[in-house]
Scaffold this motif. Structure first.
Motif, PDB file in Angstrom:
ATOM      1  N   ARG A  83       0.900  -1.035   0.034  1.00 53.67           N
ATOM      2  CA  ARG A  83      -0.011  -0.069  -0.100  1.00 53.67           C
ATOM      3  C   ARG A  83       0.926   1.347  -0.015  1.00 53.67           C
ATOM      4  NH1 ARG A  83      -5.612  -0.308   2.617  1.00 53.67           N
ATOM      5  NH2 ARG A  83      -6.510   0.943   1.085  1.00 53.67           N
ATOM      6  N   LYS A 105      -3.309   3.697  -2.657  1.00 54.12           N
ATOM      7  CA  LYS A 105      -3.427   2.703  -3.632  1.00 54.12           C
ATOM      8  C   LYS A 105      -2.747   1.311  -3.441  1.00 54.12           C
ATOM      9  CE  LYS A 105      -0.152   4.571  -6.575  1.00 54.12           C
ATOM     10  NZ  LYS A 105      -0.189   5.493  -7.746  1.00 54.12           N
ATOM     11  N   LEU A 106      -3.045   0.374  -3.738  1.00 54.51           N
ATOM     12  CA  LEU A 106      -2.272  -0.810  -3.827  1.00 54.51           C
ATOM     13  C   LEU A 106      -1.722  -1.184  -4.815  1.00 54.51           C
ATOM     14  CD1 LEU A 106      -4.766  -3.700  -2.130  1.00 54.51           C
ATOM     15  CD2 LEU A 106      -3.144  -2.096  -1.049  1.00 54.51           C
ATOM     16  N   ILE A 107      -0.238  -1.623  -4.839  1.00 53.51           N
ATOM     17  CA  ILE A 107       0.558  -1.710  -5.932  1.00 53.51           C
ATOM     18  C   ILE A 107       0.759  -3.326  -6.002  1.00 53.51           C
ATOM     19  CG2 ILE A 107       2.728  -1.513  -7.130  1.00 53.51           C
ATOM     20  CD1 ILE A 107       1.228   1.188  -6.872  1.00 53.51           C
ATOM     21  N   HIS A 137      -7.927   6.305  -8.380  1.00 54.02           N
ATOM     22  CA  HIS A 137      -8.548   6.287  -7.015  1.00 54.02           C
ATOM     23  C   HIS A 137      -9.533   7.510  -6.840  1.00 54.02           C
ATOM     24  CE1 HIS A 137      -7.508   6.746  -2.552  1.00 54.02           C
ATOM     25  NE2 HIS A 137      -8.785   6.296  -2.705  1.00 54.02           N
ATOM     26  N   TYR A 179     -11.593   2.050  -6.399  1.00 46.66           N
ATOM     27  CA  TYR A 179     -10.331   2.119  -7.302  1.00 46.66           C
ATOM     28  C   TYR A 179     -10.604   1.593  -8.639  1.00 46.66           C
ATOM     29  CZ  TYR A 179      -8.368   2.660  -2.733  1.00 46.66           C
ATOM     30  OH  TYR A 179      -7.623   2.965  -1.451  1.00 46.66           O
ATOM     31  N   TYR A 220      -8.526  -0.580 -11.528  1.00 53.54           N
ATOM     32  CA  TYR A 220      -7.337  -1.508 -11.946  1.00 53.54           C
ATOM     33  C   TYR A 220      -7.561  -2.054 -13.304  1.00 53.54           C
ATOM     34  CZ  TYR A 220      -5.277  -0.918  -7.313  1.00 53.54           C
ATOM     35  OH  TYR A 220      -4.861  -0.568  -5.951  1.00 53.54           O
ATOM     36  N   PHE A 272      -2.771  -0.223 -11.245  1.00 51.89           N
ATOM     37  CA  PHE A 272      -3.581   0.668 -10.876  1.00 51.89           C
ATOM     38  C   PHE A 272      -3.833   1.696 -11.973  1.00 51.89           C
ATOM     39  CE2 PHE A 272      -5.316   3.869  -8.008  1.00 51.89           C
ATOM     40  CZ  PHE A 272      -4.614   5.121  -8.518  1.00 51.89           C
TER      41      PHE A 272
END
Lengths: 110, 114
Positions: free
Chosen positions: A92, A97-99, B48, B33, B35, B45
């Protein structure tokens, strides 16, 4: 260098064995880390998350975090054929955001 | 509790056409989000939202992609005009506020541009 790196596998283990899945990340600012499981054609589903150095256990799953080494791992004990899937590691960022890493494919053979 | 829902599940369009994907997050989740997963690559990503505001759109590939979240509820992602390289699975996820709040994913929309 990718922000989150995983060996794509496949990782093959016999039923009942311990599966060890590994992940490294590049952003030292990342504070929390997530493991998701994704079956083919399905959405990622959360297994567990970790944010403190050390181990975190949940049933057959143990997540391990070493911030100094920028390393996260997931151990699956008593692996079952139903555990066969792609395991996604995610870090995170400070924006929320999550990578994701590319994912490791696990095959548990009966 | 209903999960994140996405519509359509599949879409096949020709290059140059327009497609609009929809996402309904879990009720009460301020964070939404988008993706995308292109075959053989990691989930990347795109964008967001926090409520109706774009918090981070650094992953949007180019100006052919437009995301909206009017009223802070559902979101749409429009691709106009679509190109071949836009093919992939588009996932939507939502979460509550907080750094430890996990993302809950929808089943995705598989987009094929021919």
């Amino acid at each position: 260098q990718k922000e989150v790196e995983q060996n794509s596998g496949p990782l093959s283990v016999p039923e009942g064995a311990i599966a060890s899945l590994n992940c490294t990340y590049s952003d030292r600012g990342s504070q929390s880390f997530f493991w998701y499981r994704q079956y083919s054609g399905k959405s990622p589903e959360l297994i567990m998350f970790i944010y403190s150095n050390g181990d975190k256990e949940d049933g057959r799953f143990t997540a391990q975090l070493n911030k100094a080494s920028q390393y996260v791992s997931l151990l699956i004990r008593d692996s079952q054929p139903s555990d066969s899937a792609t395991y996604l590691c995610a870090a995170r960022s400070n924006t929320g955001k999550l990578i994701f890493g590319q994912g490791t494919t696990l095959q548990v053979k009966p | 509790e209903a999960g994140v829902t996405q519509f359509p599940s599949h879409s096949v369009i020709e290059k140059g056409q327009t497609v609009t994907l929809r996402c309904d997050p879990i009720s009460g989740h301020d964070n939404l989000y988008w993706y995308r997963r292109v075959m053989g690559k990691e989930i990347k990503f795109l964008l967001h939202f926090v409520k109706e505001s774009k918090q981070d759109e650094s992953g949007m590939p180019n100006n052919r992609f437009l995301a909206e979240r009017t009223g802070g509820t559902y979101s749409t992602l429009k691709v106009q005009p679509a190109e071949l390289e836009d093919s992939g699975v588009y996932f939507c996820a939502s979460s509550q506020t907080g750094g430890l709040s996990p993302l809950h994913f929808g089943n995705g929309t598989r987009l094929t541009v021919t």
